[in-house]
Design an enzyme around this catalytic site. Structure first.
Site, mmCIF file in Angstrom:
data_model
loop_
_atom_site.group_PDB
_atom_site.id
_atom_site.type_symbol
_atom_site.label_atom_id
_atom_site.label_comp_id
_atom_site.label_asym_id
_atom_site.label_seq_id
_atom_site.Cartn_x
_atom_site.Cartn_y
_atom_site.Cartn_z
ATOM 1 N N SER A 87 51.408 33.578 19.940
ATOM 2 C CA SER A 87 51.175 32.698 21.084
ATOM 3 C C SER A 87 51.521 33.298 22.431
ATOM 4 O O SER A 87 51.311 32.651 23.451
ATOM 5 C CB SER A 87 51.934 31.383 20.907
ATOM 6 O OG SER A 87 51.126 30.449 20.248
ATOM 7 N N THR A 153 50.489 27.703 1.496
ATOM 8 C CA THR A 153 51.073 28.290 0.288
ATOM 9 C C THR A 153 50.553 29.714 0.097
ATOM 10 O O THR A 153 49.566 30.142 0.711
ATOM 11 C CB THR A 153 50.698 27.472 -0.957
ATOM 12 O OG1 THR A 153 49.280 27.575 -1.179
ATOM 13 C CG2 THR A 153 51.084 25.997 -0.774
ATOM 14 N N TYR A 196 53.069 20.480 21.358
ATOM 15 C CA TYR A 196 52.510 21.828 21.294
ATOM 16 C C TYR A 196 51.151 21.785 20.619
ATOM 17 O O TYR A 196 51.003 21.246 19.514
ATOM 18 C CB TYR A 196 53.455 22.744 20.527
ATOM 19 C CG TYR A 196 53.155 24.205 20.718
ATOM 20 C CD1 TYR A 196 53.727 24.913 21.758
ATOM 21 C CD2 TYR A 196 52.290 24.864 19.863
ATOM 22 C CE1 TYR A 196 53.451 26.261 21.939
ATOM 23 C CE2 TYR A 196 52.008 26.205 20.034
ATOM 24 C CZ TYR A 196 52.592 26.897 21.078
ATOM 25 O OH TYR A 196 52.312 28.225 21.260
ATOM 26 N N ASN A 198 47.658 24.151 19.907
ATOM 27 C CA ASN A 198 46.822 25.336 19.976
ATOM 28 C C ASN A 198 45.374 25.005 20.324
ATOM 29 O O ASN A 198 44.664 25.834 20.892
ATOM 30 C CB ASN A 198 46.889 26.078 18.643
ATOM 31 C CG ASN A 198 48.254 26.685 18.406
ATOM 32 O OD1 ASN A 198 48.655 27.621 19.081
ATOM 33 N ND2 ASN A 198 48.998 26.140 17.451
ATOM 34 N N GLY A 341 55.907 34.140 19.932
ATOM 35 C CA GLY A 341 54.780 33.868 19.057
ATOM 36 C C GLY A 341 55.109 34.047 17.592
ATOM 37 O O GLY A 341 55.910 34.900 17.223
#
Length: 387
Positions: A87, A153, A196, A198, A341
């Site tokens: 990030s 996973t 937050y 993205n 990040g």
């Protein structure tokens, strides 16, 4: 973001940003070398496969390393190794947007719909209400698409690591959900609600392309990377990973086996987290930004206008601006700035003093389900900036 597991946080490309916890004696217990090397050794001692850190000041640089390039060969991490910066990409994107604002080509209060008409619609989402500022400051309320990526996973990652996404597909994942809150909505404390996201940065990248006619990463290369001479910095559109780089390893269950996730299609990260860089380049970028070399005063002031975020634990007390985060620092009331990040297998932390004179970057090619990784890395950053 504090409710996310380490595996999920690693996919959230940087929600952790820069750790702040004070040292608890772990760093002090690592013996030998300079203070920076001792702090690097402490991060290595919690079980990471490797660590690389570098400080940069007007007086020069210092680099410290520990661990291996990959667990099979046991080769040591070389100087100047590249890594996935997650990030930290957001700071580049926000800088490009603010440069365009300074040029009068767009505005922070422009709506998403002005540049991407009709794209953000459905399930209560409305691009006519969301501004560019909301996107950059995580106050849009949009759902974060990374929550729906199939990376939870070991089996998920092995099955889907090479899936390729377009920005439109990533936004589409978010629009399957209702927003968390209305864009710009204030909470009971009178501050903007914050989450937050993205998705906001993928949309910001799409807006840059609509404004300029060029992809956001092309603009970042032209406006930032090449002028600053960041010769080892780029943005991955797929599986590319240039430069000598340590393998990245992901732990899914505490104490469980590590999965090598070095080779992965990073189209899912796009303008939210596709950066590839080195510690030297990363420090140079942040020092240039906070040294006033990339933005005009008015836009730089907008970047540093912060709101309280909802991060807790090691990040309690932090505030978020436009693509940057302010964090308290025990040795200075002025605090410091950074982002940080996380992607599968790679953690990056760092910071820069407000005057741009001192910066530090630490890269850890491991994501463990162990909070000590954050603790020791945060201690390294704080110690380096207070040295």
């Amino acid at each position: 973001m504090s409710t996310l597991s380490r595996a999920r946080r690693s996919v959230a490309v940087g929600a952790g940003a820069v750790a702040l916890l004070a040292g608890t004696g772990v760093a002090a217990a690592a013996q030998g070398g300079t203070p920076l090397q001792r702090d690097v050794n402490a991060v290595r001692a919690v079980g990471t496969t490797g660590v690389l850190a570098e400080t940069s000041t007007p007086d020069g640089t210092e680099e410290a390393r520990a661990g291996v390039m990959d667990v099979r060969s046991g080769r040591p991490i070389p100087r100047g190794a590249s890594f996935r910066g997650g990030s930290n990409t957001k700071t580049y994107v926000a800088t490009v947007v603010l440069q365009l604002v300074g040029e009068g080509r767009m505005g922070l209060e422009d709506t998403v719909d002005r540049w991407l008409p009709g794209l953000v619609r459905g399930n209560g989402n409305d691009g006519r209400k969301i501004t560019v500022r909301n996107l950059l400051q995580h106050t849009s309320g949009l759902y974060d698409f990374t929550h729906d990526l199939p990376f939870d996973t070991r089996e998920d990652v092995e099955a889907h690591r090479f899936d390729h996404y377009t920005p439109e597909q990533l936004v589409g994942l978010a629009l399957r959900h209702r927003p968390e809150f209305e864009p710009g909505e204030t909470g009971p404390d009178g501050n903007p609600r914050w989450s937050y996201c993205n998705t906001g940065y993928v949309l910001a990248g799409m807006i840059v392309e609509r404004v300029t006619g060029h992809r956001w990463d092309e603009e970042a290369m032209r406006r930032i990377v090449r002028p600053l001479g960041l010769t080892h910095t780029s943005f991955a559109r797929g599986r590319e990973f240039p430069g000598r780089h340590p393998h990245g390893y992901q732990e899914f269950d505490e104490g469980g086996p590590l999965l090598d996730v070095t080779d992965m299609d990073y189209s899912w990260a796009d303008a939210a987290g596709s950066l590839v860089t080195t510690a030297a380049d990363h420090n140079r970028f942040f020092r240039a930004l906070f040294g006033g070399r990339l933005l005009r005063p008015a836009e730089f002031a907008e970047m540093r206008r912060t709101v309280p975020d909802d991060l807790d634990g090691s990040l309690a007390g932090s505030r978020y601006g436009l693509g940057v985060m302010w964090l308290p620092l025990g040795c200075s009331k002025a605090g410091y700035w950074g982002h940080g990040g996380d992607t599968p297998g790679y953690m990056t932390r760092g910071g820069v003093t407000p005057d741009g004179r001192r910066a530090v970057t630490v890269s850890v090619p491991t994501q463990l389900q162990d909070d000590r990784q954050d603790l020791t890395t945060g201690t390294l950053v704080r110690n380096a900036l207070c040295a």
